[in-house]
Write an enzyme that holds these catalytic residues in place. Structure first.
Site, short mmCIF file in Angstrom:
data_model
loop_
_atom_site.label_atom_id
_atom_site.label_comp_id
_atom_site.label_asym_id
_atom_site.label_seq_id
_atom_site.Cartn_x
_atom_site.Cartn_y
_atom_site.Cartn_z
N HIS A 110 -6.39 3.12 -3.74
CA HIS A 110 -6.21 3.34 -2.29
C HIS A 110 -6.46 4.82 -1.94
CE1 HIS A 110 -4.98 2.07 1.64
NE2 HIS A 110 -3.84 2.72 1.66
N ASP A 132 0.82 -1.22 0.00
CA ASP A 132 0.00 0.00 0.00
C ASP A 132 0.85 1.27 0.00
OD1 ASP A 132 -1.94 -1.91 0.40
OD2 ASP A 132 -2.84 -0.94 2.14
N ASP A 133 0.18 2.35 -0.35
CA ASP A 133 0.64 3.74 -0.15
C ASP A 133 1.65 4.26 -1.18
OD1 ASP A 133 -1.00 3.43 2.02
OD2 ASP A 133 0.49 3.91 3.55
N TYR A 175 -6.60 2.95 6.06
CA TYR A 175 -6.85 2.48 7.43
C TYR A 175 -7.96 1.42 7.49
CZ TYR A 175 -4.81 7.12 7.62
OH TYR A 175 -4.03 8.21 7.36
N HIS A 179 -5.11 9.62 0.68
CA HIS A 179 -5.06 8.79 1.90
C HIS A 179 -5.78 9.37 3.11
CE1 HIS A 179 -3.36 5.76 4.65
NE2 HIS A 179 -3.11 5.06 3.55
N HIS A 239 3.72 -2.22 3.09
CA HIS A 239 3.78 -0.88 2.49
C HIS A 239 5.10 -0.73 1.75
CE1 HIS A 239 0.88 -0.65 5.78
NE2 HIS A 239 0.28 0.30 5.09
ZN ZN Z 1 -2.62 3.12 3.34
#
Ligand code: ZN
Length: 221
Positions: free
Chosen positions: A85, A34-35, A126, A89, A176
């Site tokens: 995603h 992620d991210d 989250y 964020h 991540h």
């Molecule tokens: Zn995230």
């Protein structure tokens, strides 16, 4: 007689193959990152995955996709799944519905611009998603069942431990690709899971290849 023998052979082959399939259910796992995309760590991770011949899923942040579209395109072309995603964020449940929807639609557009394809899966930042928002989108909301806590521990050894300890057939592992220790841990995670008999797939692949994901979306009230 020959035709009968052939048919018998074919029948036996069918029986053997279906027995083998049920006796040894495939142990599939979906690694998720992620991210990102991160300008240096994501390409590094992509090279690791390419070397290991492993596919994964990247839940990307829209504003970074816009900034680094070629990295996302590279991941997509290599067979990895690209998931939405959100754009920046935020906790989507804390936004007005229209703003939350905008976060997702804008990110879809950035992913389409980079890869030519609308993502089939979405992970809320989250893991925070309301049922009402989930209803707006015709796609899978993806959670996870194995948390490596990589964002907190920032330690490769711990990340490897967390990833190997909890993974079962159908698991979705959360990581991540914006943290260096995570990327450093990935070769050992792959080696460890391969030794345990796991095959790697994308989150959508968990469904299509007969490996049931353990965790469906946890849409909250
Ligand atoms: Zn995230």
């Amino acid at each position: 007689m020959h035709a009968f023998a052939f048919m018998l052979g074919a029948l036996l082959a069918l029986l053997v193959s279906s027995t083998a399939a049920s006796a040894a259910p495939s142990k599939c796992v979906a690694l998720t990152f992620d991210d990102g995309p991160h300008p240096t760590l994501t390409p590094k991770l992509l090279s690791i995955l390419e070397k290991e011949k492993v596919v994964a899923t990247f839940f990307v942040v829209g504003q970074l996709v816009e900034k680094y579209p070629t990295i996302v395109k590279r991941a997509y072309k290599a067979g990895h799944e690209i998931g939405n995603h959100s754009w920046s964020h935020p906790n989507l449940r804390k936004l007005e519905p229209l703003a939350a929807e905008g976060q997702i639609r804008k990110t879809d557009a950035a992913i389409v611009a980079a890869t030519g394809t609308t993502p089939r899966v979405l992970r809320a930042p989250y893991g925070s998603m309301s049922r009402s928002l989930a209803r707006h989108f015709d796609r899978a909301f993806i959670s996870w069942d194995v948390d490596t806590y990589d964002w907190r521990v920032r330690n490769s050894d711990r990340v490897v431990q967390f990833a190997l300890r909890g993974t079962r057939g159908g698991s979705i592992v959360l990581m991540h690709d914006i943290h260096e220790p995570t990327v450093t841990a990935v070769p050992r995670i792959i080696t460890g899971l391969k030794k345990l008999g796991f095959q790697f797939t994308t989150v959508s692949g968990l469904r299509t290849e007969g490996c049931k994901p353990l965790v469906e979306a946890r849409a909250q009230q």
